[in-house]
Write a protein that holds these residues in place. Structure first.
Motif, short mmCIF file in Angstrom:
data_model
loop_
_atom_site.label_atom_id
_atom_site.label_comp_id
_atom_site.label_asym_id
_atom_site.label_seq_id
_atom_site.Cartn_x
_atom_site.Cartn_y
_atom_site.Cartn_z
N PRO A 164 0.97 -1.37 0.02
CA PRO A 164 0.03 0.03 0.09
C PRO A 164 0.88 1.29 -0.04
O PRO A 164 0.43 2.41 -0.32
CB PRO A 164 -0.83 -0.15 1.40
N LEU A 165 2.04 1.18 0.18
CA LEU A 165 3.07 2.57 0.20
C LEU A 165 3.02 2.91 -1.13
O LEU A 165 3.64 4.33 -1.22
CB LEU A 165 4.35 1.81 0.77
N GLN A 166 2.59 2.67 -2.12
CA GLN A 166 2.75 3.13 -3.51
C GLN A 166 1.66 4.30 -3.69
O GLN A 166 1.75 5.28 -4.15
CB GLN A 166 2.26 2.17 -4.59
N ASP A 167 0.75 4.19 -2.53
CA ASP A 167 -0.48 5.30 -2.47
C ASP A 167 -0.04 6.12 -1.16
O ASP A 167 -1.10 6.74 -1.03
CB ASP A 167 -1.81 4.56 -2.65
N ALA A 168 1.07 6.04 -0.65
CA ALA A 168 1.12 6.48 0.68
C ALA A 168 1.21 8.16 0.62
O ALA A 168 1.74 8.62 -0.58
CB ALA A 168 2.43 6.03 1.30
N GLN A 169 0.68 8.85 1.22
CA GLN A 169 0.94 10.38 1.39
C GLN A 169 1.87 10.67 2.75
O GLN A 169 1.41 10.90 3.87
CB GLN A 169 -0.26 11.21 1.40
N TRP A 170 3.17 10.83 2.62
CA TRP A 170 3.97 10.79 3.64
C TRP A 170 3.78 12.28 4.39
O TRP A 170 4.22 12.65 5.64
CB TRP A 170 5.39 10.85 3.31
N LEU A 171 3.27 13.33 3.65
CA LEU A 171 3.04 14.46 4.40
C LEU A 171 1.99 14.52 5.36
O LEU A 171 1.87 15.43 6.23
CB LEU A 171 2.55 15.64 3.20
N TYR A 172 1.20 13.37 5.52
CA TYR A 172 0.24 13.29 6.73
C TYR A 172 1.02 13.32 8.05
O TYR A 172 0.28 13.49 9.19
CB TYR A 172 -0.56 12.03 6.47
N LEU A 173 2.39 12.95 8.00
CA LEU A 173 2.99 12.81 9.24
C LEU A 173 3.80 14.19 9.86
O LEU A 173 4.18 14.21 10.89
CB LEU A 173 4.21 11.70 9.09
N LEU A 174 3.37 15.15 8.86
CA LEU A 174 3.77 16.53 9.30
C LEU A 174 2.94 17.39 9.85
O LEU A 174 1.76 17.35 9.20
CB LEU A 174 4.53 17.00 8.12
N PRO A 175 2.92 18.42 10.35
CA PRO A 175 4.25 18.70 11.25
C PRO A 175 4.48 17.46 12.34
O PRO A 175 3.41 17.24 12.80
CB PRO A 175 4.13 19.92 11.75
#
Length: 359
Positions: A164-175
């Motif tokens: 599922p990481l191909q559809d991940a949005q890493w910006l959700y973890l910020l800030p």
């Protein structure tokens, strides 16, 4: 001669049992509960409670090393008297039984929700109890081998979550630290039940083949649990939006729904079916430990008769009452409070007592 030499376990089996007790039914709902308390910063709470748990488990091992050939009941009998040991046996038997009961009833609820909605809870309980008795009756060495087998056949599961990481949005973890430390501390409290179960070290320690490896064993087992919790939680945090993840009761399962293979249609059903092996590690070792404590209290070397009684109580009790998800969650919250006393507060008090005793 060693008192528990017949059922000695290796370091690998020791690690697999400890990690298996932790990596069980609590994992499926963990990301949602962390998000409800601290949003996507909930993963930091996992690191905090991991440090706390490793220290507590090291304290348990340090206490147990004062009487390396006996369980916690033997240690208390040696230092505090026979009746203190018997009271400890009763408390530990009830605690391990409660831990296993929360795990097995949670599993029944998951099976009815995802796999067998038309099957009665009594039938599902019997289906789970039959292999439970088959494994647990043969002693801790067989339980350790079973935990080791489950560990190796489950190694593919983390890799399935990389898809599922191909559809991940890493910006959700910020800030990071969006709302400060208070929500993170609250998330650590939620994660506490997932990291509980380390009290079984009080029973496992004398069975460990090489006692000097116990410190490394508890550190490795808790670290493995933390890495799995952290990996799965982060994947859920970056796959679902911060508001969306709070809507799923089992985001660990829901994240798999969008994975498609030509040879299989619903991988989440396969996941739940296969994960039943991991679920079983929340109750097979703890039911064995509970039966062992009862047999120790009665002065009987054979734990199978208490195990049979426990089996009958669970089977008959299912005809009368099976908790709902809400009731199971409430039982889990109460269990975490009891776990704090048994797995954290009591070992610290015992360590202080043993220090003063030696002086």
């Amino acid at each position: 001669m060693k008192k528990y030499a017949y059922n000695e376990i290796t370091l690998m089996q020791f690690i697999c049992i400890l990690s298996g007790v932790q990596l069980s039914v609590g994992l499926l709902a963990l990301p949602q509960r962390l998000a409800q308390r601290a949003g996507t910063d909930g993963w930091i709470g996992l690191l905090l409670i991991w440090v706390f748990t490793v220290i507590a488990n090291l304290i348990i091992v340090r206490v147990m090393s004062s009487y390396p050939q006996g369980t916690m009941m033997d240690l208390l009998t040696h230092y505090c008297g026979r009746w203190v040991g018997k009271v400890a046996a009763v408390l530990l038997a009830l605690y391990f039984f409660s831990y296993g009961y929360v795990g097995i009833t949670r599993t029944i609820l998951y099976v009815k929700q995802w796999l067998l909605p038309q099957t009665s809870t009594f039938q599902i309980m019997l289906l789970l109890l039959i292999p439970t008795y088959t494994v647990a009756r043969n002693g801790l060495r067989i339980v350790g081998r079973y935990a080791e087998l489950v560990f190796f056949i489950s190694l593919w599961i983390p890799f399935a979550y990389l898809l599922p990481l191909q559809d991940a949005q890493w910006l959700y973890l910020l800030p990071v630290l969006k709302e400060g430390w208070l929500p993170i501390l609250s998330a650590a409290e939620i994660a506490f039940l997932s990291f509980s179960g380390i009290g079984i070290t009080m029973v496992l320690y004398p069975f460990l083949l090489h006692k000097r490896q116990a410190f490394a064993g508890v550190a490795i087992s808790n670290t493995v649990s933390m890495l799995v919790f952290l990996m799965i939680s982060l994947i859920c945090f970056v796959y679902f939006s911060p508001s969306e993840i709070k809507e799923y009761n089992e985001p660990v399962v829901n994240v798999l729904k969008n994975i498609e293979f030509k040879f299989i249609e619903r991988i989440e059903v396969v996941f739940i079916s296969f994960y039943l092996f991991m679920f079983s590690l929340s109750w097979i070792p703890t039911f064995h430990a509970s039966a062992f404590c009862v047999s120790w209290m009665l002065g009987k070397p054979d734990h199978r008769n208490p195990l049979r009684v426990l089996w009958l109580i669970l089977a008959a009790g299912t005809l009368i009452f099976v908790p709902s998800f809400t009731q199971n969650d409430m039982m889990g919250r109460w269990l975490s409070k009891i776990a704090f006393g048994i797995e954290y507060a009591i070992p610290v008090c015992l360590l202080i007592y043993l220090w003063t005793k030696k002086e």
